[in-house]
Scaffold this active site. Sequence first.
Site, mmCIF file in Angstrom:
data_model
loop_
_atom_site.group_PDB
_atom_site.id
_atom_site.type_symbol
_atom_site.label_atom_id
_atom_site.label_comp_id
_atom_site.label_asym_id
_atom_site.label_seq_id
_atom_site.Cartn_x
_atom_site.Cartn_y
_atom_site.Cartn_z
ATOM 1 C CD GLU A 261 -2.779 -1.292 2.432
ATOM 2 O OE1 GLU A 261 -2.682 -0.383 3.288
ATOM 3 O OE2 GLU A 261 -3.551 -2.254 2.558
ATOM 4 C CD GLU A 372 -4.698 -7.794 1.985
ATOM 5 O OE1 GLU A 372 -5.544 -7.111 2.598
ATOM 6 O OE2 GLU A 372 -3.506 -7.476 1.919
#
Length: 463
Positions: A261, A372
């Site tokens: 991220e 995810e």
Amino acid sequence: MKIKFLLVLVSLFFSLNSCSKEDNDVAETLETPTANAPKDVNDNGFKAKWNYVSNSKSYLLDVSTSENFDTFVANYNAKPVTDLNEVVVGLLGGTQYYYRVRAKTETEISDYSNVISVVTTGSSGIPEDPTFLKVKANKVANPFFVGMAIKASQLTTGSPYDIILKNEFSSISAEYEMKMDQISTASGVYNWSVADKIVAYGNTNGINVHGHALVWHNAVPQWLKNFSGTDAEFALEVKKYITDVVTHYAGKVKSWDVVNEAVDDTDGKMRNTIFLQRMGANYVKDCFQWAKNAANAAGDTKLLLFYNDYATSTNIPKQDKVFSLVDDLKTANVIDGLGFQMHNTYLSPTKAQIETDLNKAVAKGLKIHVSELDIQVNQFNDITTFTNERRLVQKAKYKEMVKIYNALPVANKYALTIWGMRDNESWIPYSTDLNHVGNDWPLLYDSNFAIKSSHTGFLEGLD
């Protein structure tokens, strides 16, 4: 003079007759009807409704369990109806149906209306498919790992988690316990115990271990946050951590999310993290290079290195920046794959958005990890119980995601990982990050470890 007058009358007659035919032709052109929301939905049927179409003599009603109408409910394949509604009967409870209509005259049929979705009340009574996920995934033309995010506390032999993991999953990712603030207690000082338990569990049971994650701005240990040395010394601490962790797990962890991220949500720029502030614009590439160097030095030349991020299918500036970052890493020959988190909802992203995103990675020759995956069904907090409609639409979205992934070229497949086992243990319900104040049911198993329709949808995506 009489002849001229007769000619004028004849001409006028034919002209009026012609206009009359043209007017009739226009009048007989059928508009496409609009189907409306159903009424009186019950366990066995519903009332289908639609708007009136001028000049129509009747309507043709289709009812199907498929949005594509490749099959039809018995007696509802172009069923003639003279009213503006029809009571559809003989259906199963707790089941997803679709209907559409066409207008009809003696000689003309209109285009199909919009498609209306309806879920009958009650329960279908049809049991979920109990086939183990990895068993079916291993039988597809180009198999891939089926992954699960786990905690070390779940890995007790004989626990429900343990039984499900061994039966259903071929890969595991630590949900949190292999991040930097869990392992690094001081400069060069490490607590390996919990991470070692996770890695040993995978290695002992023949389950692939994906490392998550070496560098993440939300998992910086306090000692590093407070580091008072120079920026160059800060970078050396990060390098030492990456090198020591990759070396410690060489040959045991088959892949790592090196950086997680790093791209901002709002402007398509790098996220303003402590790593960017102290290590500069090239910090991501530096981290990948250190990980690659450590693996090579340890003789682990097959280690796969991934960049991992979220919301790239719908946030195009972010998507563009991620792929720009990937291009830089590919030029340096330090990246193998891209992790697409896919914390999706039952409404978004669309199939086309996901395919566009993943196909960009395919074009760049990257391995793809759907890393995810979970699918929210209550992002607006508009339901208090898990309704049949949301159950079935969630099943369809899981099926869609798996079908998209399974269609990827063999060289680009790595793993498809579900982010948690039971609904009640997911990070999503009551998440402050998501401003999610209500409950949700985003996973494949309920609070009692029972498989859900989403599990069946996953299996159907492999067909």
